[in-house]
Write a protein that holds these residues in place. Structure first.
Motif, PDB file in Angstrom:
ATOM      1  N   CYS A 189       0.841  -1.211   0.000  1.00 38.35           N
ATOM      2  CA  CYS A 189       0.000   0.000   0.000  1.00 38.35           C
ATOM      3  C   CYS A 189       0.869   1.251   0.000  1.00 38.35           C
ATOM      4  CB  CYS A 189      -0.914   0.019   1.229  1.00 38.35           C
ATOM      5  SG  CYS A 189      -2.180  -1.245   1.147  1.00 38.35           S
ATOM      6  N   SER A 190       1.946   1.224   0.765  1.00 39.83           N
ATOM      7  CA  SER A 190       2.821   2.405   0.843  1.00 39.83           C
ATOM      8  C   SER A 190       3.510   2.644  -0.498  1.00 39.83           C
ATOM      9  CB  SER A 190       3.872   2.223   1.945  1.00 39.83           C
ATOM     10  OG  SER A 190       3.243   1.996   3.185  1.00 39.83           O
ATOM     11  N   VAL A 191       3.946   1.561  -1.144  1.00 39.83           N
ATOM     12  CA  VAL A 191       4.594   1.692  -2.456  1.00 39.83           C
ATOM     13  C   VAL A 191       3.587   2.240  -3.474  1.00 39.83           C
ATOM     14  CG1 VAL A 191       5.491   0.333  -4.399  1.00 39.83           C
ATOM     15  CG2 VAL A 191       6.438   0.014  -2.115  1.00 39.83           C
ATOM     16  N   ALA A 192       2.380   1.664  -3.475  1.00 38.19           N
ATOM     17  CA  ALA A 192       1.367   2.101  -4.456  1.00 38.19           C
ATOM     18  C   ALA A 192       1.030   3.580  -4.243  1.00 38.19           C
ATOM     19  CB  ALA A 192       0.110   1.240  -4.309  1.00 38.19           C
ATOM     20  N   PHE A 193       0.916   3.998  -2.987  1.00 36.91           N
ATOM     21  CA  PHE A 193       0.585   5.398  -2.707  1.00 36.91           C
ATOM     22  C   PHE A 193       1.718   6.323  -3.172  1.00 36.91           C
ATOM     23  CE2 PHE A 193       0.191   9.200  -0.088  1.00 36.91           C
ATOM     24  CZ  PHE A 193      -1.142   9.517  -0.299  1.00 36.91           C
ATOM     25  N   GLU A 194       2.967   5.924  -2.917  1.00 38.84           N
ATOM     26  CA  GLU A 194       4.104   6.743  -3.371  1.00 38.84           C
ATOM     27  C   GLU A 194       4.154   6.817  -4.896  1.00 38.84           C
ATOM     28  OE1 GLU A 194       5.996   8.600  -1.612  1.00 38.84           O
ATOM     29  OE2 GLU A 194       5.557   7.849   0.397  1.00 38.84           O
TER      30      GLU A 194
ATOM     31  N   TYR B  95      12.198  -5.691  -5.701  1.00 36.41           N
ATOM     32  CA  TYR B  95      11.672  -6.328  -4.491  1.00 36.41           C
ATOM     33  C   TYR B  95      11.940  -5.379  -3.319  1.00 36.41           C
ATOM     34  CZ  TYR B  95      11.557  -9.421  -0.403  1.00 36.41           C
ATOM     35  OH  TYR B  95      11.287  -9.974   0.828  1.00 36.41           O
ATOM     36  N   VAL B  96      10.916  -5.141  -2.529  1.00 37.51           N
ATOM     37  CA  VAL B  96      11.058  -4.189  -1.417  1.00 37.51           C
ATOM     38  C   VAL B  96      10.563  -4.836  -0.130  1.00 37.51           C
ATOM     39  CG1 VAL B  96      10.481  -1.877  -0.610  1.00 37.51           C
ATOM     40  CG2 VAL B  96      10.494  -2.336  -3.057  1.00 37.51           C
ATOM     41  N   MET B  97      11.378  -4.790   0.929  1.00 36.68           N
ATOM     42  CA  MET B  97      10.954  -5.336   2.210  1.00 36.68           C
ATOM     43  C   MET B  97      11.555  -4.524   3.356  1.00 36.68           C
ATOM     44  SD  MET B  97      11.576  -8.854   4.228  1.00 36.68           S
ATOM     45  CE  MET B  97      13.051  -8.103   4.818  1.00 36.68           C
ATOM     46  N   ALA B  98      10.694  -4.158   4.303  1.00 34.54           N
ATOM     47  CA  ALA B  98      11.181  -3.315   5.410  1.00 34.54           C
ATOM     48  C   ALA B  98      11.733  -4.147   6.555  1.00 34.54           C
ATOM     49  CB  ALA B  98      10.057  -2.432   5.925  1.00 34.54           C
ATOM     50  N   CYS B  99      11.122  -5.279   6.822  1.00 38.41           N
ATOM     51  CA  CYS B  99      11.645  -6.353   7.661  1.00 38.41           C
ATOM     52  C   CYS B  99      11.876  -6.125   9.143  1.00 38.41           C
ATOM     53  CB  CYS B  99      12.914  -6.899   7.062  1.00 38.41           C
ATOM     54  SG  CYS B  99      14.365  -5.944   7.346  1.00 38.41           S
TER      55      CYS B  99
ATOM     56  N   GLY C 118       7.784  -3.388  10.675  1.00 34.80           N
ATOM     57  CA  GLY C 118       7.377  -2.868   9.367  1.00 34.80           C
ATOM     58  C   GLY C 118       6.317  -1.790   9.416  1.00 34.80           C
ATOM     59  N   VAL C 119       5.559  -1.715  10.521  1.00 31.32           N
ATOM     60  CA  VAL C 119       4.581  -0.628  10.626  1.00 31.32           C
ATOM     61  C   VAL C 119       5.346   0.686  10.557  1.00 31.32           C
ATOM     62  CG1 VAL C 119       2.885   0.483  12.148  1.00 31.32           C
ATOM     63  CG2 VAL C 119       2.988  -2.018  12.004  1.00 31.32           C
ATOM     64  N   ALA C 120       6.477   0.710  11.272  1.00 33.42           N
ATOM     65  CA  ALA C 120       7.280   1.920  11.302  1.00 33.42           C
ATOM     66  C   ALA C 120       8.064   2.105  10.004  1.00 33.42           C
ATOM     67  CB  ALA C 120       8.247   1.841  12.483  1.00 33.42           C
ATOM     68  N   LEU C 121       8.691   1.033   9.543  1.00 33.16           N
ATOM     69  CA  LEU C 121       9.657   1.195   8.450  1.00 33.16           C
ATOM     70  C   LEU C 121       9.037   1.267   7.057  1.00 33.16           C
ATOM     71  CD1 LEU C 121      12.764  -1.052   9.152  1.00 33.16           C
ATOM     72  CD2 LEU C 121      12.767   1.365   8.615  1.00 33.16           C
ATOM     73  N   SER C 122       7.912   0.562   6.851  1.00 30.38           N
ATOM     74  CA  SER C 122       7.413   0.411   5.477  1.00 30.38           C
ATOM     75  C   SER C 122       7.149   1.739   4.773  1.00 30.38           C
ATOM     76  CB  SER C 122       6.152  -0.457   5.457  1.00 30.38           C
ATOM     77  OG  SER C 122       6.461  -1.738   5.917  1.00 30.38           O
ATOM     78  N   PRO C 123       6.455   2.698   5.431  1.00 29.09           N
ATOM     79  CA  PRO C 123       6.181   3.943   4.696  1.00 29.09           C
ATOM     80  C   PRO C 123       7.456   4.660   4.268  1.00 29.09           C
ATOM     81  CG  PRO C 123       4.791   3.777   6.651  1.00 29.09           C
ATOM     82  CD  PRO C 123       5.809   2.687   6.755  1.00 29.09           C
ATOM     83  N   PHE C 124       8.507   4.560   5.087  1.00 33.67           N
ATOM     84  CA  PHE C 124       9.767   5.222   4.732  1.00 33.67           C
ATOM     85  C   PHE C 124      10.477   4.476   3.601  1.00 33.67           C
ATOM     86  CE2 PHE C 124      14.333   5.735   5.025  1.00 33.67           C
ATOM     87  CZ  PHE C 124      14.454   7.109   5.025  1.00 33.67           C
ATOM     88  N   VAL C 125      10.546   3.159   3.728  1.00 38.47           N
ATOM     89  CA  VAL C 125      11.274   2.363   2.729  1.00 38.47           C
ATOM     90  C   VAL C 125      10.557   2.425   1.374  1.00 38.47           C
ATOM     91  CG1 VAL C 125      12.104   0.041   2.181  1.00 38.47           C
ATOM     92  CG2 VAL C 125      12.280   0.897   4.496  1.00 38.47           C
ATOM     93  N   ALA C 126       9.217   2.497   1.410  1.00 37.98           N
ATOM     94  CA  ALA C 126       8.451   2.619   0.158  1.00 37.98           C
ATOM     95  C   ALA C 126       8.846   3.903  -0.576  1.00 37.98           C
ATOM     96  CB  ALA C 126       6.956   2.625   0.471  1.00 37.98           C
ATOM     97  N   LYS C 127       9.020   4.966   0.176  1.00 34.87           N
ATOM     98  CA  LYS C 127       9.420   6.245  -0.431  1.00 34.87           C
ATOM     99  C   LYS C 127      10.795   6.095  -1.090  1.00 34.87           C
ATOM    100  CE  LYS C 127       7.870  10.193   1.767  1.00 34.87           C
ATOM    101  NZ  LYS C 127       7.041  10.806   0.746  1.00 34.87           N
ATOM    102  N   LEU C 128      11.721   5.468  -0.360  1.00 34.23           N
ATOM    103  CA  LEU C 128      13.066   5.241  -0.916  1.00 34.23           C
ATOM    104  C   LEU C 128      12.980   4.464  -2.227  1.00 34.23           C
ATOM    105  CD1 LEU C 128      15.492   3.917   1.869  1.00 34.23           C
ATOM    106  CD2 LEU C 128      15.436   6.175   0.820  1.00 34.23           C
TER     107      LEU C 128
END
Ligand SMILES: Cc1cc2nc3c(=O)[nH]c(=O)nc-3n(C[C@H](O)[C@H](O)[C@H](O)COP(=O)(O)OP(=O)(O)OC[C@H]3O[C@@H](n4cnc5c(N)ncnc54)[C@H](O)[C@@H]3O)c2cc1C
Length: 367
Positions: A25-30, A344-348, A352-362
């Motif tokens: 969802c974070s990737v799609a939104f970005e 392939y993107v994974m916050a791990c 991931g609640v914390a990391l995913s939105p940031f990593v998706a932006k990256l």
């Protein structure tokens, strides 16, 4: 066989994101922010996210003191600091994007329980000082005077983090999906990606059967399930066991709690207690994507509830479930270009609640 209409309109996209958890969802939104006109679809094999995003504990956290100390040992100060900064940035993005109401957020603070070898004041203050550039105030303090008030047994030290909060993971994901719809991003559920060849994605559905979707760019956000699509990826699964009590009148604590370097975590959900973790008891067996209970770990969780968290308070276990996390050896997020069409993107690593939105932006910035 797909119809002419389906072939015309429903199978060609600029971007296909695979996996509709918080990362997808974070990737799609970005992607939508960067490409306002693009045709974007998220393919999800479950009828809702079926991995970690709706199975987790719902902590908005960045790491407890003993977990951070262990990360510093493992990764060095620079890398450990960077990951904490990334988690905090991710939490800010999620808060701005969905807000308190849509995530069901409660701000009851976070705590770490320490059973032996309390951290000296100098270490706790030193950690807070080290983190000042991120948080701008001393983020950890000693709260041990509340051990008795919270009713915990065998706890020698209680450390408090004022900015940790709790969300309702189901509500958060429901509203993330709604946000994607509002941004003209399609989500197709029941769509299992079986194989990818260049820009051709083989999708399987119980009713429709097998068909091909084509995309200019494919972003795989399948977390630990990546091994089912591509062998030899630098990510291992880690199963998390969770139990939930009945409603307990006069539950003596609220907030989110961690112990043993983050391997155990519990929180209140209203009058109930959610308790999870214990993967470290059986790391090899829990290195799996199978949604199955591990009785040894469940019994350990029940014992710790009785002996440490809710001593002298009668309770029942009303529910239990499992979620599947992804872990990289470096404990760092993974953003990998697999070929000209696919990332392939994974916050791990269980946060991931914390990391995913940031990593998706990256990841989207790197496209
Ligand atoms: C028990 C537990 C407790 C946790 N607690 C916390 C916490 O308190 N705070 C925190 O920050 N993090 C926590 N986490 C970690 C956090 O939940 C994850 O890091 C995060 O949800 C990962 O999101 P994701 O979108 O990458 O993965 P997932 O949520 O697993 O999403 C991946 C999606 O891909 C789909 N998929 C997989 N393969 C395919 C395929 N071939 N085709 C189509 N779709 C596919 C899956 O169905 C799934 O919906 C916890 C995790 C667990 C398991």
């Amino acid at each position: 066989m797909l119809s002419f209409w389906e072939q015309q309109t429903l199978i060609n996209y600029d971007f296909v994101v695979v996996g509709a958890g918080i990362m997808g969802c974070s990737v799609a939104f970005e992607l939508r922010q960067k490409y306002p006109q693009a045709k974007i679809v998220v393919l999800e094999r479950g009828i809702f996210p079926t991995g970690a995003s709706t199975k987790n504990a719902g902590f908005m956290c960045f790491g407890s003191p003993t977990e951070i100390l262990s990360d510093i040992k493992l990764l060095g100060e620079k890398k450990a600091f960077e990951i904490i900064w990334q988690r905090f940035e991710g939490l800010k993005i999620l808060s701005e994007r969905l807000g308190n109401e849509k995530t069901g957020r409660t701000t009851n603070g976070g705590f770490e329980l320490i059973f032996s070898n309390p951290l000296p004041k100098g270490v706790v203050d030193g950690l807070s000082e080290w983190l000042l550039p991120i948080f701008k105030f001393p983020v950890f303090n000693d709260f041990s005077k509340n051990i008795e008030k919270f009713g915990f047994q065998n706890v020698q030290q209680l450390l408090h983090c004022a900015i940790e909060s709790q969300i309702d993971s189901g509500k958060m994901m429901l509203n993330y999906w709604k946000l994607l719809h509002e941004n003209n991003i399609q989500i197709i559920t029941g769509a299992e990606v079986k194989n990818i060849q260049g820009n051709r994605i083989e999708v399987e559905n119980n009713v429709t059967g097998g068909f091909i979707i084509k995309a200019t760019q494919i972003i795989l956000c399948t977390n630990a399930f990546i091994s089912e699509l591509l062998p030899d990826m630098p990510v291992k699964p880690g199963r998390g066991q969770v139990i939930l009590t009945n409603e307990i009148e006069n539950l003596p604590f609220q907030g989110s709690f961690h112990f043993d370097e983050g391997f155990y975590y519990f929180r209140n959900i209203g009058k109930r207690v959610l308790f999870g973790g214990g993967r470290n008891l059986d790391l090899k067996k829990e290195e799996t994507t199978a949604f199955e209970p591990n009785e040894e770990i469940i019994n350990d969780l029940k014992n710790k509830l009785t002996q440490i968290i809710l001593p002298n308070i009668p309770f029942e276990i009303e529910q239990q479930w499992q979620g599947i996390m992804g872990f990289s050896d470096s404990k760092s997020p993974v953003v990998m270009t697999l070929n000209a069409h696919t990332k392939y993107v994974m916050a791990c690593n269980g946060m991931g609640v914390a990391l995913s939105p940031f990593v998706a932006k990256l990841a989207v910035n790197s496209l």
